[in-house]
Design an enzyme around this catalytic site. Structure first.
Site, mmCIF file in Angstrom:
data_model
loop_
_atom_site.group_PDB
_atom_site.id
_atom_site.type_symbol
_atom_site.label_atom_id
_atom_site.label_comp_id
_atom_site.label_asym_id
_atom_site.label_seq_id
_atom_site.Cartn_x
_atom_site.Cartn_y
_atom_site.Cartn_z
ATOM 1 N N HIS A 10 0.877 -1.267 0.087
ATOM 2 C CA HIS A 10 0.156 -0.036 -0.052
ATOM 3 C C HIS A 10 0.717 1.459 0.017
ATOM 4 O O HIS A 10 0.579 2.366 -0.839
ATOM 5 C CB HIS A 10 -0.719 -0.081 1.220
ATOM 6 C CG HIS A 10 -1.954 -1.088 1.138
ATOM 7 N ND1 HIS A 10 -3.116 -1.086 0.198
ATOM 8 C CD2 HIS A 10 -1.939 -2.194 2.081
ATOM 9 C CE1 HIS A 10 -3.754 -2.400 0.727
ATOM 10 N NE2 HIS A 10 -3.042 -2.951 1.274
ATOM 11 N N SER A 41 -2.860 -8.220 1.350
ATOM 12 C CA SER A 41 -3.198 -9.386 2.297
ATOM 13 C C SER A 41 -4.351 -9.132 2.850
ATOM 14 O O SER A 41 -4.797 -10.075 3.345
ATOM 15 C CB SER A 41 -1.829 -9.057 3.234
ATOM 16 O OG SER A 41 -0.661 -9.360 2.630
ATOM 17 N N CYS A 42 -4.949 -7.965 3.091
ATOM 18 C CA CYS A 42 -6.262 -7.688 3.508
ATOM 19 C C CYS A 42 -7.301 -8.394 2.780
ATOM 20 O O CYS A 42 -8.375 -8.777 3.387
ATOM 21 C CB CYS A 42 -6.422 -6.410 3.992
ATOM 22 S SG CYS A 42 -6.401 -5.282 2.503
ATOM 23 N N ARG A 300 -1.642 3.742 3.043
ATOM 24 C CA ARG A 300 -1.787 4.588 1.659
ATOM 25 C C ARG A 300 -1.876 6.206 2.015
ATOM 26 O O ARG A 300 -1.005 6.837 1.073
ATOM 27 C CB ARG A 300 -3.380 4.465 1.261
ATOM 28 C CG ARG A 300 -3.641 2.823 0.822
ATOM 29 C CD ARG A 300 -3.631 2.699 -0.655
ATOM 30 N NE ARG A 300 -3.653 1.448 -0.938
ATOM 31 C CZ ARG A 300 -3.801 1.144 -2.143
ATOM 32 N NH1 ARG A 300 -3.988 2.000 -3.059
ATOM 33 N NH2 ARG A 300 -4.105 -0.181 -2.390
#
Length: 452
Positions: A10, A41-42, A300
């Site tokens: 991110h 991954s989320c 982010r």
């Protein structure tokens, strides 16, 4: 200007895109130690549960897309050293090591999932769950696993346990503390979580310390705790994430826990070197202090902030509330700001209020959907500092609303008077957020239920 960005998740993704937008002719090099870039991954649980049909769907960019943008993408390239005096990084590949020069360096060292240092942690079918490789391995194991033990009741462990249980495996979740998801939901919500686990057939063992994984001929037989022994053929360790920064110890200032020390502009102790992601601390609105809040949303924001500062702007990292939402079987919940796990960082006196409310009028006949809510606020000013929500209905956007309330230092009175719409298919005349604040003040206006 030559920019080197290390890590394509991110932080790295936002950093290169921000630079590219502002400086289309910039020389941008993106280094990724894995063989594929920008894995999300989320989203890995969705792959375990057959929502995402392939891990390829969980990449928000890939080698080809980066190349089309003119970004120099380097896969299978592990940055293992930084020499800030010479403005170089050391890159390790299958062909050996080389030095690469930069004008600006943006680092996202990330974290790694450790295994417990116990006998048997090296047996076959003992896994962690972080990144694409783990996701593929854990997914493949679902075909043959019969008895699964998940060690660790944080969100990663809970997501894996749920996925295996939904796939039909016998699953036991073990945690050393008195409940699972303790950093997401406080004690008041645990009866609902525990009941949901029981109804879905997930076995939960709390207040137990795992001491050993027993095996024979390399195969797992059982997990041994300080209180019992649990038969198993598969073990997933989800015991937290540690910053992957040991390779930076001689180059940058690290704190005692290994996090890279950065200022408000994400500048490190080395000139022209910026850092973000899971290996850094985040400014937290409710306390005014920095803490570990490993969320994609934060990384982010850091990627944009670091890139802008690397290009010569002076932009502070936004202060955040750690807002997040999760699901656990049929339950949906969300949290923002203070909770019992980080309460000690607040310099002041706190009051809390917990209540349960109907989401919609009873005549909607929607199964009597209720929402459990908890509010944290300053005892003197009544400024809102945190909130948690849980329901079988999707009420998770309430946490976003309360995040705005925290950021704007709204009080209980402000929230109680806030203008929310009424439509029976969605809400009651007094929205449950109004009711939460009003009840915390000991006030009510009119009836929240029909009188007959």
């Amino acid at each position: 200007m030559k920019y080197i960005v290390v890590g394509s998740s991110h932080f790295g993704y936002e950093a290169v895109e921000t630079i590219l937008e502002a400086e289309p002719e910039a020389e941008i090099h993106l280094f990724e130690r894995e063989d594929k870039a920008s894995f999300m991954s989320c989203g890995a649980q969705s792959y375990l549960m057959n929502i995402a049909q392939s891990p390829d769907e969980l990449h928000y960019a890939n080698e080809e897309s980066y190349k089309k943008q003119g970004i120099n993408i380097h896969l299978n390239s592990d940055v293992v050293g930084v020499n800030a005096d010479k403005n170089t990084v050391t890159v390790k590949t299958d062909n050996g090591e080389r030095e690469e020069k930069y004008d600006r360096l943006l680092l996202s060292p990330g974290g790694y999932a450790p295994k417990l240092n116990i006998p048997g942690n090296d047996l076959e079918h003992v896994y962690t769950f972080r990144g694409r490789n783990d996701a593929e391995i854990v997914k493949a194991r679902m075909e043959d696993a019969k008895k699964v033990v998940v060690i660790g009741g944080g969100y990663i462990g809970v997501e894996v346990a749920e996925a295996y249980r939904e796939n039909g495996q016998d699953v036991t979740l073990i945690d050393a503390v008195d409940r699972f998801l303790p950093s997401y939901l406080d004690e008041e919500f645990y009866p609902s979580l525990s009941k949901e686990a029981e109804e879905k057939g997930l076995k939960v063992q709390t207040n137990e310390l795992v001491q050993e994984i027993k095996g024979e001929n390399g195969e797992i037989q059982a997990v041994v705790t300080d209180q019992a022994e649990y038969e198993a053929d598969t073990v997933i360790m989800a015991v937290g994430v540690k910053p992957d920064t040991s390779w930076l110890a001689n180059s940058l200032e690290l704190d005692e826990a290994g996090f890279v020390v950065v200022n408000d502009y994400l500048e490190t102790s080395a000139k022209n070197v910026y850092a973000g992601g899971d290996a850094t601390l985040i400014p937290f609105k409710a306390t005014g202090k920095k803490q570990n809040i490993a969320l994609a949303t934060n990384a982010r924001k850091q990627g944009v902030t670091a890139a802008k500062n690397a290009m010569g702007e002076k932009v502070e990292m936004p202060v955040v509330n750690g807002t997040s939402g999760l699901a656990f079987f049929d339950l949906k919940f969300a949290t923002t700001g203070l909770n019992n796990s980080n309460l000690g960082n607040y310099d002041g006196n706190i009051k809390t209020f917990y209540t349960e409310e109907r989401v919609r009028p009873s005549f909607m006949r929607d199964g009597d959907i209720k929402v459990e809510m908890k509010l944290f606020y300053d005892s003197e000013t009544e400024v809102i500092l945190g909130a948690q929500f849980l329901s079988t209905g999707d009420i998770t956007q309430a946490a976003n609303t309360l995040s705005l309330a925290i950021s704007n230092e709204m009080t209980l009175s402000d929230l109680g008077k806030a203008d929310f719409f009424f439509q029976p298919g969605f809400s009651r005349p007094w929205n449950f957020l109004n009711v939460l604040a009003l009840k915390a003040q000991g006030k009510t206006f009119g009836s929240t239920e029909m009188l007959f």
